[in-house]
Design a protein around this motif. Sequence first.
Motif, PDB file in Angstrom:
ATOM      1  N   LEU A  51       4.623  -2.155   1.897  1.00 47.24           N
ATOM      2  CA  LEU A  51       5.794  -1.325   1.661  1.00 47.24           C
ATOM      3  C   LEU A  51       6.718  -1.840   2.754  1.00 47.24           C
ATOM      4  O   LEU A  51       8.122  -1.698   2.431  1.00 47.24           O
ATOM      5  CB  LEU A  51       5.292   0.286   2.097  1.00 47.24           C
ATOM      6  CG  LEU A  51       4.983   0.905   1.198  1.00 47.24           C
ATOM      7  CD1 LEU A  51       4.713   2.389   1.814  1.00 47.24           C
ATOM      8  CD2 LEU A  51       5.858   1.068   0.024  1.00 47.24           C
ATOM      9  N   ARG A  52       6.546  -2.428   4.068  1.00 46.09           N
ATOM     10  CA  ARG A  52       7.636  -3.141   4.810  1.00 46.09           C
ATOM     11  C   ARG A  52       8.183  -4.219   4.092  1.00 46.09           C
ATOM     12  O   ARG A  52       9.324  -4.269   4.235  1.00 46.09           O
ATOM     13  CB  ARG A  52       6.842  -3.526   6.019  1.00 46.09           C
ATOM     14  CG  ARG A  52       6.715  -2.371   7.104  1.00 46.09           C
ATOM     15  CD  ARG A  52       6.191  -3.076   8.259  1.00 46.09           C
ATOM     16  NE  ARG A  52       5.104  -3.885   8.459  1.00 46.09           N
ATOM     17  CZ  ARG A  52       3.962  -3.714   8.648  1.00 46.09           C
ATOM     18  NH1 ARG A  52       3.335  -2.733   8.777  1.00 46.09           N
ATOM     19  NH2 ARG A  52       3.152  -4.931   8.727  1.00 46.09           N
ATOM     20  N   ALA A  53       7.435  -4.900   3.541  1.00 48.66           N
ATOM     21  CA  ALA A  53       8.024  -5.904   2.585  1.00 48.66           C
ATOM     22  C   ALA A  53       8.901  -5.625   1.760  1.00 48.66           C
ATOM     23  O   ALA A  53       9.926  -6.283   1.533  1.00 48.66           O
ATOM     24  CB  ALA A  53       6.901  -7.170   2.235  1.00 48.66           C
ATOM     25  N   ALA A  54       8.590  -4.558   0.771  1.00 53.60           N
ATOM     26  CA  ALA A  54       9.579  -4.409  -0.038  1.00 53.60           C
ATOM     27  C   ALA A  54      10.684  -3.554   0.425  1.00 53.60           C
ATOM     28  O   ALA A  54      11.905  -3.680   0.095  1.00 53.60           O
ATOM     29  CB  ALA A  54       8.609  -3.240  -1.041  1.00 53.60           C
ATOM     30  N   ARG A  55      10.641  -3.013   1.480  1.00 53.78           N
ATOM     31  CA  ARG A  55      11.774  -2.249   1.938  1.00 53.78           C
ATOM     32  C   ARG A  55      12.673  -3.356   2.785  1.00 53.78           C
ATOM     33  O   ARG A  55      13.971  -3.117   2.452  1.00 53.78           O
ATOM     34  CB  ARG A  55      11.175  -1.572   3.241  1.00 53.78           C
ATOM     35  CG  ARG A  55      12.468  -0.750   4.138  1.00 53.78           C
ATOM     36  CD  ARG A  55      11.924  -0.071   5.636  1.00 53.78           C
ATOM     37  NE  ARG A  55      11.707  -1.508   6.134  1.00 53.78           N
ATOM     38  CZ  ARG A  55      10.961  -1.379   7.533  1.00 53.78           C
ATOM     39  NH1 ARG A  55      10.515  -0.161   7.836  1.00 53.78           N
ATOM     40  NH2 ARG A  55      10.553  -2.331   8.041  1.00 53.78           N
ATOM     41  N   ASP A  56      12.237  -4.097   3.275  1.00 59.70           N
ATOM     42  CA  ASP A  56      12.888  -5.334   4.029  1.00 59.70           C
ATOM     43  C   ASP A  56      13.488  -6.063   2.688  1.00 59.70           C
ATOM     44  O   ASP A  56      14.672  -6.791   2.928  1.00 59.70           O
ATOM     45  CB  ASP A  56      12.165  -6.283   4.630  1.00 59.70           C
ATOM     46  CG  ASP A  56      11.464  -5.557   5.933  1.00 59.70           C
ATOM     47  OD1 ASP A  56      11.844  -4.458   6.206  1.00 59.70           O
ATOM     48  OD2 ASP A  56      10.471  -6.282   6.510  1.00 59.70           O
ATOM     49  N   ALA A  57      12.957  -6.567   1.661  1.00 60.18           N
ATOM     50  CA  ALA A  57      13.444  -7.024   0.405  1.00 60.18           C
ATOM     51  C   ALA A  57      14.682  -6.322  -0.058  1.00 60.18           C
ATOM     52  O   ALA A  57      15.831  -6.851  -0.413  1.00 60.18           O
ATOM     53  CB  ALA A  57      12.540  -7.200  -0.529  1.00 60.18           C
ATOM     54  N   LEU A  58      14.656  -4.857  -0.068  1.00 58.80           N
ATOM     55  CA  LEU A  58      15.910  -4.190  -0.660  1.00 58.80           C
ATOM     56  C   LEU A  58      16.862  -3.967   0.481  1.00 58.80           C
ATOM     57  O   LEU A  58      17.897  -3.645  -0.097  1.00 58.80           O
ATOM     58  CB  LEU A  58      15.156  -2.819  -1.019  1.00 58.80           C
ATOM     59  CG  LEU A  58      14.190  -2.733  -2.018  1.00 58.80           C
ATOM     60  CD1 LEU A  58      13.677  -1.288  -2.377  1.00 58.80           C
ATOM     61  CD2 LEU A  58      14.947  -3.256  -3.267  1.00 58.80           C
TER      62      LEU A  58
END
Length: 60
Positions: A51-58
């Motif tokens: 989820l951190r990776a997805a948040r950071d990508a967005l």
Amino acid sequence: MAKGLEFDSVIVIEPANIAQAQHGLRLLYIALTRAVSRLVVIHSAPLPAALRAARDALAV
């Protein structure tokens, strides 16, 4: 053909706690993918890595 449950809005509270349960990542994935219009994630603990990776990508 029937689809799985879908909801206009979904609120996921403390995803890290969900991820730690047995089959937790699977359950978290299910919870996160049921929202049709709005997804809200409420947490005080750090988010699971995916989820951190997805948040950071967005975050632009």
